[in-house]
Design a protein around this motif. Structure first.
Motif, PDB file in Angstrom:
ATOM      1  N   ARG A 143       0.836  -1.188   0.000  1.00 19.50           N
ATOM      2  CA  ARG A 143       0.000   0.000   0.000  1.00 19.50           C
ATOM      3  C   ARG A 143       0.880   1.251   0.000  1.00 19.50           C
ATOM      4  O   ARG A 143       2.079   1.169   0.263  1.00 19.50           O
ATOM      5  N   LYS A 144       0.282   2.390  -0.271  1.00 23.30           N
ATOM      6  CA  LYS A 144       1.025   3.640  -0.150  1.00 23.30           C
ATOM      7  C   LYS A 144       1.231   3.950   1.323  1.00 23.30           C
ATOM      8  O   LYS A 144       0.289   4.005   2.103  1.00 23.30           O
ATOM      9  N   ILE A 145       2.485   4.162   1.702  1.00 22.31           N
ATOM     10  CA  ILE A 145       2.801   4.559   3.069  1.00 22.31           C
ATOM     11  C   ILE A 145       2.775   6.077   3.190  1.00 22.31           C
ATOM     12  O   ILE A 145       2.166   6.642   4.106  1.00 22.31           O
ATOM     13  N   ALA A 146       3.434   6.757   2.246  1.00 20.66           N
ATOM     14  CA  ALA A 146       3.471   8.222   2.265  1.00 20.66           C
ATOM     15  C   ALA A 146       3.919   8.712   0.904  1.00 20.66           C
ATOM     16  O   ALA A 146       4.661   8.027   0.185  1.00 20.66           O
ATOM     17  N   PHE A 147       3.481   9.924   0.547  1.00 22.74           N
ATOM     18  CA  PHE A 147       3.897  10.534  -0.712  1.00 22.74           C
ATOM     19  C   PHE A 147       3.906  12.047  -0.550  1.00 22.74           C
ATOM     20  O   PHE A 147       2.983  12.630   0.030  1.00 22.74           O
ATOM     21  N   GLY A 148       4.970  12.676  -1.037  1.00 27.28           N
ATOM     22  CA  GLY A 148       5.054  14.124  -0.961  1.00 27.28           C
ATOM     23  C   GLY A 148       6.492  14.576  -1.093  1.00 27.28           C
ATOM     24  O   GLY A 148       7.388  13.790  -1.448  1.00 27.28           O
ATOM     25  N   PRO A 149       6.755  15.862  -0.814  1.00 30.74           N
ATOM     26  CA  PRO A 149       8.139  16.351  -0.837  1.00 30.74           C
ATOM     27  C   PRO A 149       9.030  15.506   0.064  1.00 30.74           C
ATOM     28  O   PRO A 149       8.621  15.086   1.152  1.00 30.74           O
ATOM     29  N   THR A 150      10.243  15.247  -0.380  1.00 30.35           N
ATOM     30  CA  THR A 150      11.136  14.334   0.330  1.00 30.35           C
ATOM     31  C   THR A 150      11.334  14.730   1.787  1.00 30.35           C
ATOM     32  O   THR A 150      11.342  13.873   2.684  1.00 30.35           O
ATOM     33  N   GLU A 151      11.483  16.037   2.037  1.00 27.88           N
ATOM     34  CA  GLU A 151      11.743  16.461   3.414  1.00 27.88           C
ATOM     35  C   GLU A 151      10.564  16.170   4.338  1.00 27.88           C
ATOM     36  O   GLU A 151      10.737  16.093   5.563  1.00 27.88           O
ATOM     37  N   GLU A 152       9.376  15.996   3.785  1.00 29.80           N
ATOM     38  CA  GLU A 152       8.204  15.668   4.599  1.00 29.80           C
ATOM     39  C   GLU A 152       8.007  14.164   4.746  1.00 29.80           C
ATOM     40  O   GLU A 152       7.514  13.696   5.779  1.00 29.80           O
ATOM     41  N   VAL A 153       8.377  13.404   3.728  1.00 33.28           N
ATOM     42  CA  VAL A 153       8.111  11.964   3.710  1.00 33.28           C
ATOM     43  C   VAL A 153       9.242  11.155   4.329  1.00 33.28           C
ATOM     44  O   VAL A 153       9.003  10.145   4.997  1.00 33.28           O
ATOM     45  N   PHE A 154      10.483  11.619   4.151  1.00 33.31           N
ATOM     46  CA  PHE A 154      11.637  10.843   4.579  1.00 33.31           C
ATOM     47  C   PHE A 154      11.892  11.042   6.068  1.00 33.31           C
ATOM     48  O   PHE A 154      12.810  11.744   6.498  1.00 33.31           O
ATOM     49  N   THR A 155      11.062  10.409   6.877  1.00 33.52           N
ATOM     50  CA  THR A 155      11.163  10.479   8.328  1.00 33.52           C
ATOM     51  C   THR A 155      11.316   9.071   8.889  1.00 33.52           C
ATOM     52  O   THR A 155      10.956   8.071   8.248  1.00 33.52           O
ATOM     53  N   SER A 156      11.837   8.991  10.098  1.00 33.70           N
ATOM     54  CA  SER A 156      11.993   7.693  10.753  1.00 33.70           C
ATOM     55  C   SER A 156      10.657   6.970  10.877  1.00 33.70           C
ATOM     56  O   SER A 156      10.559   5.760  10.666  1.00 33.70           O
ATOM     57  N   GLU A 157       9.618   7.721  11.224  1.00 34.36           N
ATOM     58  CA  GLU A 157       8.298   7.105  11.393  1.00 34.36           C
ATOM     59  C   GLU A 157       7.817   6.462  10.108  1.00 34.36           C
ATOM     60  O   GLU A 157       7.350   5.310  10.101  1.00 34.36           O
ATOM     61  N   ASN A 158       7.920   7.196   8.974  1.00 36.86           N
ATOM     62  CA  ASN A 158       7.459   6.644   7.703  1.00 36.86           C
ATOM     63  C   ASN A 158       8.318   5.476   7.237  1.00 36.86           C
ATOM     64  O   ASN A 158       7.804   4.486   6.691  1.00 36.86           O
ATOM     65  N   LEU A 159       9.629   5.568   7.450  1.00 39.90           N
ATOM     66  CA  LEU A 159      10.505   4.482   7.037  1.00 39.90           C
ATOM     67  C   LEU A 159      10.254   3.218   7.847  1.00 39.90           C
ATOM     68  O   LEU A 159      10.293   2.099   7.320  1.00 39.90           O
TER      69      LEU A 159
END
Length: 251
Positions: A213-229
């Motif tokens: 499924r989609k976990i997150a999508f958007g500007p890298t600085e918003e999506v590339f977080t420990s929580e999302n990873l």
């Protein structure tokens, strides 16, 4: 913001088992977009679903608001290198010329201008000296550059690249990064399946994280977080805290 690629509720199933579930996102025009997730997350399947290479169980796809079949000429594709028969008896230039048939038509003779354009694409990836070389005689990095040149020869508006950095040397990786940035300057949209979390913030403007499924999508600085990873990779990426502060990307 203009959407170059729109995916609505895409579900793909193999033998009635879903491998992608209800994926939706809108890729903005003129951005470098990374697609990341663990092995088996459906990243390559996502691209193949968009391009009509695998059937959709449900959902729809738009390229600038119209179906892919209508917009095919606007799209370039670089498949995984492992999926190509490199023993096929053809030269590097002939491979790149294949990218021109979408403009000339499959049953029309390519013009001298097409050959000149294809050769210029080889020059852009540093492979003009290998134009007459059989593709089986090229190294892995050189083969990847040839396929990048073929995509350039399509003169597309939207590019899909499936793990172009895998198995290439440092010089080829730098050439690919330079090419991606050149395409961005031209206003092209590029979606890249990528696996290296340590380079994602350097390479991509936007990021799509998937795991079936989609976990997150958007500007890298918003999506590339420990929580999302952690949501995407779980325990398989236990070192994310050293790469990404909890509040955002690494400095």
């Amino acid at each position: 913001m203009t959407s170059a690629v729109t995916v609505e509720n895409m579900t793909v199933a193999y033998h009635k088992k879903p491998v992608l579930r209800e994926i939706s996102f809108e890729a903005p025009e003129g951005k470098l977009i990374g697609i990341m997730g663990p092995n088996g997350a459906g990243k390559s399947t996502l691209i193949k679903g968009i391009l009509g290479l695998v059937p959709l169980a449900s959902g729809k796809v738009g390229i600038y608001g119209k179906p892919y079949k209508i917009q095919r000429k606007l799209v370039g594709y670089v498949p995984q290198r492992e999926s190509v028969d490199w023993d096929f008896p053809t030269s590097a230039l002939d491979v790149v010329l294949m990218g021109r048939y979408g403009h000339a038509g499959m049953f029309r003779r390519l013009r001298a201008a097409d050959r000149e354009f294809a050769f210029s694409c080889l020059e852009k990836v540093g492979m003009s000296d290998f134009a007459d070389r059989q593709i089986s005689q090229l190294s892995g990095g050189q083969q990847q550059r040839i396929f990048l040149a073929r995509a350039l020869a399509q003169d597309a508006s939207v590019y899909f690249m499936d793990e172009p950095f895998v198995g290439v040397d440092a010089a080829t990786e730098r050439a690919i990064v330079s090419l991606l940035n050149e395409l961005k300057k031209q206003g092209k949209t590029v979606l890249v399946v990528h696996h290296d979390v340590q380079t994602v913030t350097d390479y991509f403007d936007w990021l799509l994280l998937v795991n079936l499924r989609k976990i997150a999508f958007g500007p890298t600085e918003e999506v590339f977080t420990s929580e999302n990873l952690q949501k995407a990779y779980g325990g398989r990426l236990s070192f994310t805290e050293t790469l990404v502060p909890s509040a955002g990307i690494k400095s």
